[in-house]
Design a protein around this motif. Structure first.
Motif, mmCIF file in Angstrom:
data_model
loop_
_atom_site.group_PDB
_atom_site.id
_atom_site.type_symbol
_atom_site.label_atom_id
_atom_site.label_comp_id
_atom_site.label_asym_id
_atom_site.label_seq_id
_atom_site.Cartn_x
_atom_site.Cartn_y
_atom_site.Cartn_z
ATOM 1 N N GLN A 263 2.644 -11.355 -3.432
ATOM 2 C CA GLN A 263 2.767 -10.013 -2.921
ATOM 3 C C GLN A 263 4.187 -9.532 -3.018
ATOM 4 O O GLN A 263 4.442 -8.384 -3.342
ATOM 5 N N ASP B 197 11.021 2.843 5.399
ATOM 6 C CA ASP B 197 10.429 1.570 6.005
ATOM 7 C C ASP B 197 11.782 1.055 6.954
ATOM 8 O O ASP B 197 12.823 1.022 6.680
ATOM 9 N N THR B 198 11.180 0.542 8.084
ATOM 10 C CA THR B 198 12.245 0.016 8.869
ATOM 11 C C THR B 198 12.757 -1.256 8.223
ATOM 12 O O THR B 198 13.827 -1.715 9.022
ATOM 13 N N ILE C 158 -9.174 -11.484 0.297
ATOM 14 C CA ILE C 158 -7.984 -10.644 0.051
ATOM 15 C C ILE C 158 -8.450 -9.065 -0.063
ATOM 16 O O ILE C 158 -8.008 -8.332 -0.751
ATOM 17 N N ARG D 175 2.688 -7.595 12.470
ATOM 18 C CA ARG D 175 1.403 -7.143 11.914
ATOM 19 C C ARG D 175 0.831 -8.149 11.726
ATOM 20 O O ARG D 175 -0.572 -8.126 11.984
ATOM 21 N N ASP E 12 -3.259 -1.791 6.055
ATOM 22 C CA ASP E 12 -3.615 -2.441 7.367
ATOM 23 C C ASP E 12 -3.400 -1.375 8.387
ATOM 24 O O ASP E 12 -3.697 -1.922 9.568
ATOM 25 N N SER F 184 -7.845 -6.832 2.600
ATOM 26 C CA SER F 184 -6.942 -5.809 3.211
ATOM 27 C C SER F 184 -6.309 -5.125 2.268
ATOM 28 O O SER F 184 -5.957 -4.018 2.115
ATOM 29 N N ALA G 252 10.117 5.763 11.228
ATOM 30 C CA ALA G 252 9.544 6.801 11.757
ATOM 31 C C ALA G 252 9.431 6.744 13.381
ATOM 32 O O ALA G 252 8.539 6.178 13.692
ATOM 33 N N PRO H 267 -8.591 -13.551 5.307
ATOM 34 C CA PRO H 267 -7.685 -13.693 4.253
ATOM 35 C C PRO H 267 -8.549 -14.104 3.006
ATOM 36 O O PRO H 267 -8.148 -13.558 1.975
ATOM 37 N N VAL I 96 0.599 -1.124 0.106
ATOM 38 C CA VAL I 96 0.016 -0.005 -0.064
ATOM 39 C C VAL I 96 0.861 1.205 -0.098
ATOM 40 O O VAL I 96 0.756 2.204 -0.739
HETATM 41 C C1 LIG Z 1 1.574 -15.130 6.229
HETATM 42 C C2 LIG Z 1 0.722 -14.072 5.478
HETATM 43 C C3 LIG Z 1 -0.235 -14.308 4.654
HETATM 44 C C4 LIG Z 1 -1.223 -13.458 4.472
HETATM 45 N N1 LIG Z 1 -2.374 -14.060 3.663
HETATM 46 C C5 LIG Z 1 -3.132 -12.877 3.267
HETATM 47 C C6 LIG Z 1 -4.234 -13.443 2.423
HETATM 48 O O1 LIG Z 1 -4.543 -14.744 1.962
HETATM 49 N N2 LIG Z 1 -5.289 -12.450 2.167
HETATM 50 C C7 LIG Z 1 -5.030 -10.958 2.495
HETATM 51 O O2 LIG Z 1 -5.757 -10.108 2.180
HETATM 52 N N3 LIG Z 1 -3.940 -10.845 3.292
HETATM 53 C C8 LIG Z 1 -3.179 -11.765 3.577
HETATM 54 N N4 LIG Z 1 -2.043 -11.386 4.360
HETATM 55 C C9 LIG Z 1 -2.181 -9.671 4.796
HETATM 56 C C10 LIG Z 1 -1.467 -8.938 3.642
HETATM 57 O O3 LIG Z 1 0.007 -9.360 3.696
HETATM 58 C C11 LIG Z 1 -1.633 -7.302 4.289
HETATM 59 O O4 LIG Z 1 -3.059 -6.952 4.305
HETATM 60 C C12 LIG Z 1 -0.664 -6.397 3.384
HETATM 61 O O5 LIG Z 1 0.549 -6.665 3.556
HETATM 62 C C13 LIG Z 1 -1.055 -4.972 3.777
HETATM 63 O O6 LIG Z 1 -0.334 -4.248 3.188
HETATM 64 P P1 LIG Z 1 0.236 -2.836 3.828
HETATM 65 O O7 LIG Z 1 0.961 -2.323 2.597
HETATM 66 O O8 LIG Z 1 -0.777 -2.015 4.362
HETATM 67 O O9 LIG Z 1 0.841 -3.023 5.267
HETATM 68 P P2 LIG Z 1 2.259 -4.086 5.269
HETATM 69 O O10 LIG Z 1 2.505 -4.982 4.299
HETATM 70 O O11 LIG Z 1 2.146 -4.580 6.774
HETATM 71 O O12 LIG Z 1 3.425 -3.042 5.471
HETATM 72 C C14 LIG Z 1 3.558 -1.979 6.408
HETATM 73 C C15 LIG Z 1 5.240 -1.691 6.382
HETATM 74 O O13 LIG Z 1 5.355 -0.627 7.403
HETATM 75 C C16 LIG Z 1 6.576 -0.770 7.937
HETATM 76 N N5 LIG Z 1 6.656 0.068 9.293
HETATM 77 C C17 LIG Z 1 5.861 -0.132 10.236
HETATM 78 N N6 LIG Z 1 6.070 0.787 11.086
HETATM 79 C C18 LIG Z 1 6.985 1.775 10.686
HETATM 80 C C19 LIG Z 1 7.682 2.873 11.072
HETATM 81 N N7 LIG Z 1 7.414 3.253 12.337
HETATM 82 N N8 LIG Z 1 8.704 3.430 10.420
HETATM 83 C C20 LIG Z 1 9.038 2.739 9.188
HETATM 84 N N9 LIG Z 1 8.419 1.834 8.661
HETATM 85 C C21 LIG Z 1 7.256 1.129 9.347
HETATM 86 C C22 LIG Z 1 6.716 -2.266 8.199
HETATM 87 O O14 LIG Z 1 8.016 -2.707 8.172
HETATM 88 C C23 LIG Z 1 5.994 -2.770 6.891
HETATM 89 O O15 LIG Z 1 6.969 -3.079 5.875
HETATM 90 C C24 LIG Z 1 -1.162 -12.271 4.771
HETATM 91 C C25 LIG Z 1 0.086 -11.765 5.675
HETATM 92 C C26 LIG Z 1 0.894 -12.669 6.144
HETATM 93 C C27 LIG Z 1 1.950 -12.387 6.856
#
Ligand SMILES: Cc1cc2nc3c(=O)[nH]c(=O)nc-3n(C[C@H](O)[C@H](O)[C@H](O)COP(=O)(O)OP(=O)(O)OC[C@H]3O[C@@H](n4cnc5c(N)ncnc54)[C@H](O)[C@@H]3O)c2cc1C
Length: 430
Positions: free
Chosen positions: A103, A36-37, A341, A270, A331, A343, A127, A338, A17
């Motif tokens: 992903q 990103d951390t 999909i 997460r 997220d 989220s 951050a 899940p 995202v």
């Molecule tokens: C094993 C597994 C299976 C999954 N299967 C499914 C599925 O089947 N269907 C589904 O819908 N979803 C699934 N998911 C969830 C899906 O991966 C998430 O919905 C998706 O990654 C969300 O994307 P995002 O970019 O919002 O957040 P994220 O991918 O969580 O990214 C957040 C990022 O922010 C960074 N961050 C956090 N805090 C800080 C900070 N203070 N400073 C800098 N960086 C920071 C983190 O390092 C991370 O890289 C699964 C997840 C896992 C782990």
């Protein structure tokens, strides 16, 4: 190349995202920085498909063909009981499909496009504190580096190599489950339903995967078969009576320490996972037994088990998406099960929406009050996904099996809003 030290928008988090939002902003000529951390993008499939409508977002960025090159196209979601196929929903607009791809693949495409647009992800940057002001936010960033430590036994450790402040006009919190931006915003993140555990197995199979997702439904479980590129598949089995003792114990201590059910800074992951391949629930024999009991109609081979994991999915929704300079996407604002999909996919839509709203403020001179409509668009969409508002209901045309399983079927359909209504209508759900 934008000036890294003076971004108009700082995107915190380079998951799918954050990367998508940063790219959309850069393409609109907004000066953006993303950090990103983590050390680099994720390295596995996790959320593994783009909704047909999300594919059109990639089309707008000129990336649809690039995504489809690596994807396995899916045109149907089929629903089974233990014995047989009971219903199916189609992705019916011509040329549309659900694109199944890892992903990490999606993240790599986005990161390399961002680099072409002059924005490099600042990995290993956290951050560390975020303070909102009237017309900007103050963000203290810490950069981590590995350093050798120790005398008798040498080892390396991550240490803060430098710390600096940024003052962007807006911060996009795409920082996932344990979002620091959400906490700076004072947005609550209540749990809406009990967490669900899933055992996830990926393996090579000789089954005819036939460009469809198959869902096996029972009273308490929804198990999903995903076709993957290269003759592989993923089975996710809902584990209604399962609880990981370590995770539950940690949650209990957090509750006792006064954190309620709110993810705290101490709760780092997460999505909580058990990787122990030795865990009986992840044993190949258990996979065979789950298939025999819940989906005996699946006759494919289990040739090479390449990944197995237990994942805990929570159901949460932020009480607000933003205020002033701080806005959430992905997220950080919502967690869901899940199967549909939702989220990641809705997170991509939020990122596109937020990028165009911010660009019209920063480039088009629009009133920042238009951001309130962002909040008003996404909270109801998520209340529907969580079945709290305008949930799909069986109409007179719905078959009795579909009617009995309507909430689970709705949660598995890969769409939202009008696209969800169109996909559900042939099933008699409205
Ligand atoms: C094993 C597994 C299976 C999954 N299967 C499914 C599925 O089947 N269907 C589904 O819908 N979803 C699934 N998911 C969830 C899906 O991966 C998430 O919905 C998706 O990654 C969300 O994307 P995002 O970019 O919002 O957040 P994220 O991918 O969580 O990214 C957040 C990022 O922010 C960074 N961050 C956090 N805090 C800080 C900070 N203070 N400073 C800098 N960086 C920071 C983190 O390092 C991370 O890289 C699964 C997840 C896992 C782990």
């Amino acid at each position: 190349m934008f000036d890294e030290m003076k971004p108009e928008v700082l995107v915190v988090g380079a998951g799918p995202v954050g990367l998508f939002t940063a790219l959309s902003l850069a393409r609109k000529n907004v000066s953006v920085r993303i950090l990103d951390t983590g050390v680099w993008a994720c390295t596995h499939s996790y959320a593994l498909a783009l909704h047909p409508a999300a594919l059109s977002l990639f089309d707008e960025l000129g990336l649809k063909e690039r995504v489809l090159k690596d994807a396995y196209p899916v045109s149907k979601v089929a629903f089974y009981d233990k014995q047989q196929r009971r219903a199916e929903a189609s992705v019916d607009s011509p040329g549309a499909c659900l694109a199944v791809l890892r992903q990490d693949n999606i993240e790599n495409i986005l990161e390399s496009e961002l680099e072409k647009a002059g924005v490099k992800v600042s990995w290993r940057h956290e951050a560390a504190s975020i303070t909102p002001a009237d017309d900007h936010a103050k963000v203290t960033v810490q950069k981590f580096e590995k350093e050798s430590r120790g005398y008798i036994v040498a080892h390396t450790e991550w240490v803060v190599a430098k710390s600096f402040d940024l003052e962007p006009r807006f911060v996009v919190g795409a920082d996932g489950y344990n979002s620091r931006v959400r906490r700076a915003l004072n947005s609550e993140f209540p749990s809406l339903a009990p967490a669900q555990y899933y055992a996830v197995f990926e393996f090579k199979t000789d089954a005819d995967l036939n460009h469809e997702v198959c869902v096996a439904l029972d009273q308490n479980t929804a198990d999903v078969l995903w076709p993957l590129p290269g003759g592989n598949c993923r089975w996710s089995f809902e584990l209604p009576n399962f609880a990981d003792p370590d995770i539950e114990l940690r949650n209990e201590s957090l509750r006792k320490a006064g954190f309620g059910d709110f993810p705290s800074e101490r709760s780092k992951d997460r999505v909580l996972m058990s990787r122990g391949e030795s865990a009986p629930v992840l044993d190949e024999n258990n996979l065979r037994s789950l298939l025999a009991h819940r989906a005996p109609w699946f006759q494919g081979s289990i040739d090479k088990l390449s990944w197995r994991i237990v994942v805990r999915f929570e159901h949460r929704l932020a009480t607000r998406y933003g205020a002033g300079p701080l806005w959430l996407a992905g997220d950080s604002a919502h967690l869901a099960g899940p199967a549909g999909i939702h989220s990641m996919n809705l997170g991509l839509f939020e990122g596109a929406d937020l990028a165009s709203t911010l660009a019209s403020i920063l480039r088009g001179g629009a009133d920042p009050q238009i951001l309130n409509a962002y909040n008003d668009r996404w909270l109801p969409a998520w209340r529907q996904i969580h079945g709290l508002q305008n949930a799909l209901q069986p109409g007179p045309a719905a078959d009795s099996w579909v009617a009995a399983h309507a909430p689970k079927i709705a949660a598995c359909l890969p769409a939202y809003g009008p696209a969800l209504a169109a996909m559900a209508a042939p099933l008699g759900l409205a």
